[in-house]
Scaffold this active site. Structure first.
Site, mmCIF file in Angstrom:
data_model
loop_
_atom_site.group_PDB
_atom_site.id
_atom_site.type_symbol
_atom_site.label_atom_id
_atom_site.label_comp_id
_atom_site.label_asym_id
_atom_site.label_seq_id
_atom_site.Cartn_x
_atom_site.Cartn_y
_atom_site.Cartn_z
ATOM 1 N N HIS A 396 0.984 -0.901 -0.376
ATOM 2 C CA HIS A 396 0.259 -0.046 -0.069
ATOM 3 C C HIS A 396 0.943 1.093 -0.468
ATOM 4 C CE1 HIS A 396 -4.026 -1.942 0.228
ATOM 5 N NE2 HIS A 396 -3.396 -2.690 0.992
ATOM 6 N N LYS A 587 -7.215 14.432 4.241
ATOM 7 C CA LYS A 587 -6.877 13.533 4.445
ATOM 8 C C LYS A 587 -5.297 13.354 5.539
ATOM 9 C CE LYS A 587 -5.902 14.074 0.134
ATOM 10 N NZ LYS A 587 -6.125 13.470 -0.442
ATOM 11 N N ARG A 588 -5.336 12.824 5.608
ATOM 12 C CA ARG A 588 -3.848 12.979 6.383
ATOM 13 C C ARG A 588 -2.818 13.509 6.724
ATOM 14 N NH1 ARG A 588 -3.375 8.616 11.069
ATOM 15 N NH2 ARG A 588 -1.719 9.771 11.677
ATOM 16 N N LYS A 593 1.608 14.485 0.454
ATOM 17 C CA LYS A 593 -0.405 14.590 0.387
ATOM 18 C C LYS A 593 -0.707 16.380 -0.242
ATOM 19 C CE LYS A 593 -1.688 10.826 3.169
ATOM 20 N NZ LYS A 593 -2.531 10.425 1.595
ATOM 21 N N THR A 695 -8.362 6.502 -2.339
ATOM 22 C CA THR A 695 -10.115 6.412 -1.683
ATOM 23 C C THR A 695 -11.125 7.342 -1.295
ATOM 24 O OG1 THR A 695 -9.905 5.594 0.655
ATOM 25 C CG2 THR A 695 -9.768 4.162 -1.031
ATOM 26 N N LYS A 699 -14.447 8.714 -3.995
ATOM 27 C CA LYS A 699 -15.653 8.905 -2.864
ATOM 28 C C LYS A 699 -16.065 10.330 -3.234
ATOM 29 C CE LYS A 699 -14.067 6.836 1.330
ATOM 30 N NZ LYS A 699 -13.306 6.922 2.170
#
Length: 861
Positions: A396, A587-588, A593, A695, A699
């Site tokens: 992952h 998100k985290r 990111k 993911t 969504k």
């Protein structure tokens, strides 16, 4: 502006949620009152809202029990192959509404609670999130004949496995404290313990009869009778079972979470009073194993407790698997299997190595492999054959710091027998490589399970690959990257092992449940079958120019925005413009990111509005949310920067309501269910080649938000499915990033060349956003200018230009909504039903089924 309908009012209008029959409603009311009286020992005079929630939860649970027992009976009688999905993280969120949706009870429950004088939404809000994971879709896991997804991913996979009629079991840890609750105090993140079990959990059932011993420490004796692991410390694993219902097919699978318990004789070595008291107090040392979830995301922390947690869930689960394997029924004959060589025919295990906090079975997979070998009282070669045919591995992450590498000294102390087994596995593995590549000592070093250096370490990902019959990434670009870089040597040796399984999300929770208005608009055009077969969404393309569909989708989005605006005003005391673009990145918090890129855009927009206040700017409400790992200094400082920028922007009278910045506190599944349906723009802006899949991106897409993003993770396939022209794609591709790595990345070149970037950075560095502490953000400035692994400045210019395109299109609501329809229609591939079907057929050797199990005898079921 008309007042938006409540969810309860919407549900009375729509069909996809199940009909509220008079009989159903009457039964529900009767059972609600029975549980209030007999289970909770309350009457309406003294009952609290929490009591009403528990009465409703127990009433709904009654409708699961018969199906749950019947499903397990069915598996016992038919003896299908079983999938065991191991994960250190299951980010399940709330259970009540999801169960009502899957059992078609929601409208009946709405009506029953209404007739009882109660508010369904108030009751649902009382339920605690089961935050037993770090993030994602509640979805990344390992497989023992199962797959390995992340955070919310695990939850989606369990839903899909039940909905597809697979005999599946989720296994994890019943953490007493889940992912911490995040508070923002003076702009900084502060962590609070998540005591989610303090009021009890109506969905779980303790199973002390299946308690299993787990051994730690001790030493290994080699005797003529064989190898013995002796003088160990024993911790008991107590299972708690939670039902996992499929979508309207009467299937109810099981998620089994283990809780650590000290045995009665734990440390009771002497009998004087002082020794006895201390021994009883020391029981906590054993029970700490299931006390708290490690809150790190994408960062491996080699702590003994973490290794204990991984081994604890693996050892308990594998004993449970073998117990179930040995006692099954063939037709009318009950037999006890004693030959473990047939295990792979009935069991499939899939370890997934997620971010360190959740070894899905990836990291834990390593332990799975060694524990299998430990269980098998067989010649080593035969045991190894069983292991490799049973286990599969899902990776992952490609970030080196996220991969598990356990120090040998720690392993030797905690799991001495397993270290011996791993050494033997490594010896045989390297013998094979040496035969294939004579004299290539560098390859042997690279492929070894034991990494040399100042401190020798076990490379868990390498062990997972060697011990599995299948290895997969979670998006096509990710699977290509691990074959080309991370696991290149292993791919060259065993190319047949490597596959791709692009992640997915469950449309039940992430559309039908959280966005009922949109679910019904879709059902009115193409019918309700898309909920089981999301590929049918492509039929919406027939209506892409239909003014009524465009109008209906825009109306649903606006209602969701009005509702979320009211929520924001209540909880954040910020009045926002519901007609503004809701620009969301949740998100985290992590450097890769690139929340910092988003932050630079906010500052750039702010400066532009200040410079030209009379221009017709597209109004935006920019929302960023997510938790930073408690020990991740840079991530915490990023949160502080976002809140500091928000303080300046939100109080600037010149800017007004054309730009608002909100940091969403304590982002979790329940908040995601509110914000995602209300979002216009989804920020998926990681550096190309760093996000395995994502993911959240799926969504947002399913719920009618447009994506601004890089060609990274699943964004690549989203662009293919919806058409790249229907996403806002910008920035470097993977090849560009690789080329820059080779030539060198010079942040100062961009800083000196781009005036708006220089201004933003100078403002951050000079204390414009931190007037009381001018050097507050010096570490962020220094990192961005001199040590930025994720090349924020290299994509800044392209990102700003792309955001300008977003603003221009938002001024044309019809064209914007047509693009939204293209995106929703392209979501079919991103159902977790598709993901799990591929895992089942291509890795686990199982066939999904949409058949319903016969309903149980109980008429209520």
């Amino acid at each position: 502006m008309p007042k938006p309908l409540t969810d309860q009012e919407k549900r009375k209008q729509i069909s996809v949620r199940g009909l509220a029959g008079v009989e159903n409603v009457s039964d529900l009311k009767t059972n609600f009152n029975r549980h209030l009286h007999f289970t909770l020992v309350k009457d309406r005079n003294v009952a609290t809202k929490r009591d009403y929630y528990f009465a409703l939860a127990n009433t709904v649970r009654d409708h699961l029990v018969g199906r749950w027992i019947r499903t397990q009976q069915h598996y016992y009688e038919k003896d299908p192959k079983r999938v065991y999905y191991l994960s250190l993280e299951f980010y399940m969120g709330r259970t009540l509404q999801n169960t009502m949706v899957n059992l078609a009870l929601e409208n009946a429950c709405d009506e029953a609670t209404y007739q009882l004088g109660l508010d369904m939404e108030e009751l649902q809000d009382i339920e605690e999130d089961a935050g037993l994971g770090n993030g994602g879709s509640g979805q990344e896991n390992p497989h023992l004949i199962s797959p390995s997804p992340p955070l919310v991913l695990s939850a989606c996979f369990l839903d899909s496995m039940a909905s597809l009629g697979l005999a599946a079991y989720g296994y994890g840890i019943r953490y007493e404290f889940g992912i911490f609750n995040q508070k923002i105090v003076n702009g900084w993140q502060v962590e609070e313990a998540d005591d989610w079990l303090r009021y009890g959990n109506p969905w779980e059932k303790a199973r002390p009869e299946y308690m299993r011993p787990v051994h730690f420490y001790g030493r290994v004796e080699h005797t003529p009778e064989g190898v013995k692991w002796v003088d160990t410390q024993v911790v008991l694993a107590l299972p708690y079972d939670t039902p996992v219902p499929g979508y309207r097919n009467n299937v109810v699978n099981t998620m089994r979470l283990w809780s650590a318990k000290a045995p009665c004789d734990f440390n009771l070595k002497d009998f004087n009073v002082g020794g006895y008291i201390q021994a009883v107090l020391d029981r906590n040392l054993a029970e700490n194993i299931s006390r708290v979830l490690y809150p790190n995301d994408n960062f491996f922390e080699g702590k003994e407790l973490r290794l204990k947690q991984e081994y604890f869930v693996v050892a308990a689960t594998l004993q449970d698997i073998v117990r179930r394997f040995k006692s099954s029924k063939f037709g009318s004959t009950e037999v006890v299997r004693v030959d473990l060589s047939t295990l792979p025919d009935k069991v499939s295990g899939h370890p997934a190595e997620r971010h360190p906090p959740s070894p899905d079975m990836g990291e834990g997979k390593v332990l799975t492999i060694s524990f299998y070998m430990h269980l098998c009282v067989l010649p080593l070669s035969q045991a190894w054959d069983i292991v490799t045919r049973t286990c599969a591995y899902t990776n992952h992450t490609v970030l080196p710091e996220a991969l598990e590498r356990w120090p040998i000294d720690l392993f030797q102390n905690l799991l001495p027998r397993h270290l011996e087994i791993i050494f033997e596995i490594n010896r045989r593995h390297l013998e094979r490589i040496a035969n294939l590549y004579p004299g290539d000592h560098d390859r042997l070093r690279r492929m070894s399970l034991v990494e040399e250096g100042d401190q020798k370490k076990i490379n868990m990902a390498h062990l997972c690959i060697v011990g599995s019959h299948a290895v997969n990434g979670v998006a096509r670009i990710h699977s290509d990257i691990i074959k080309a870089t991370l696991f290149k040597d292993f791919y060259e040796v065993d190319p047949h092992k490597f596959q791709n399984k692009t992640n997915g999300i469950t449309p039940r929770r992430w559309l039908v449940m959280c966005n009922p208005g949109l679910a019904e608009v879709i059902a009115e055009r193409i019918g309700e079958d898309y909920i089981r077969d999301l590929g049918q969404l492509k039929n919406l393309l027939e209506f892409v120019d239909d003014d009524s569909l465009i109008r209906d989708i825009a109306k649903v989005k606006q209602e969701n925005k009005l509702k979320f605006s009211a929520y924001l005003e209540e909880h954040y005391k910020v009045k926002i413009n519901p007609n503004s673009m809701f620009d969301v990145q949740v998100k985290r918090i992590h450097e890769y990111k690139r929340q910092l890129l988003n932050c630079l855009h906010i500052i750039t927009l702010y400066n532009r509005i200040k410079k030209e206040p009379n221009k017709n700017w597209t109004p935006r409400t920019i929302m960023i949310g997510g938790k930073a790992a408690p020990g991740y200094h840079t991530a915490k400082l990023i949160i502080r920067l976002i809140t500091a920028v928000g303080d300046i922007v939100n109080h600037d009278e010149v800017v007004g309501d054309r730009l608002k910045v909100i940091f969403l506190e304590n982002y979790k599944v329940t908040l995601a269910e509110k914000i995602i349906p209300a979002s216009d723009l989804s920020e998926q802006i990681s550096t190309a080649g760093t996000e395995a899949s994502g993911t959240g991106n799926m969504k947002f897409m399913l719920n009618g938000a447009l994506t601004i993003g890089t060609m990274d993770g699943a964004n690549v396939e989203m662009a293919e499915e919806a058409g790249e022209e229907n996403l806002f794609i910008f920035g470097m591709r993977v090849d560009d990033v690789d080329a820059m790595d080779k030539s060198g990345y010079d942040a100062m070149e961009y800083y000196n060349r781009i005036p708006e970037l220089k201004l933003a950075m100078d403002q951050i560095a000079g204390g414009y956003f931190s007037p009381d502490q001018h050097d507050l953000f010096k570490d962020i400035v220094n990192m961005l200018l001199h040590h930025d692994r994720f090349k924020v400045f290299a994509d800044y210019e392209a990102y700003i230009k792309c955001q300008d395109k977003v603003s221009a299109l938002y001024k044309n609501p019809k064209e914007w909504t047509k693009m939204v329809i293209h995106n929703i229609a392209g979501c079919g591939k991103f159902s977790s039903d598709r993901t799990i079907s591929q895992y089942a057929r291509e890795i686990w050797g199982m066939e999904p089924s949409l058949e319903r199990i016969p309903a149980p005898d109980d008429p209520r079921q």
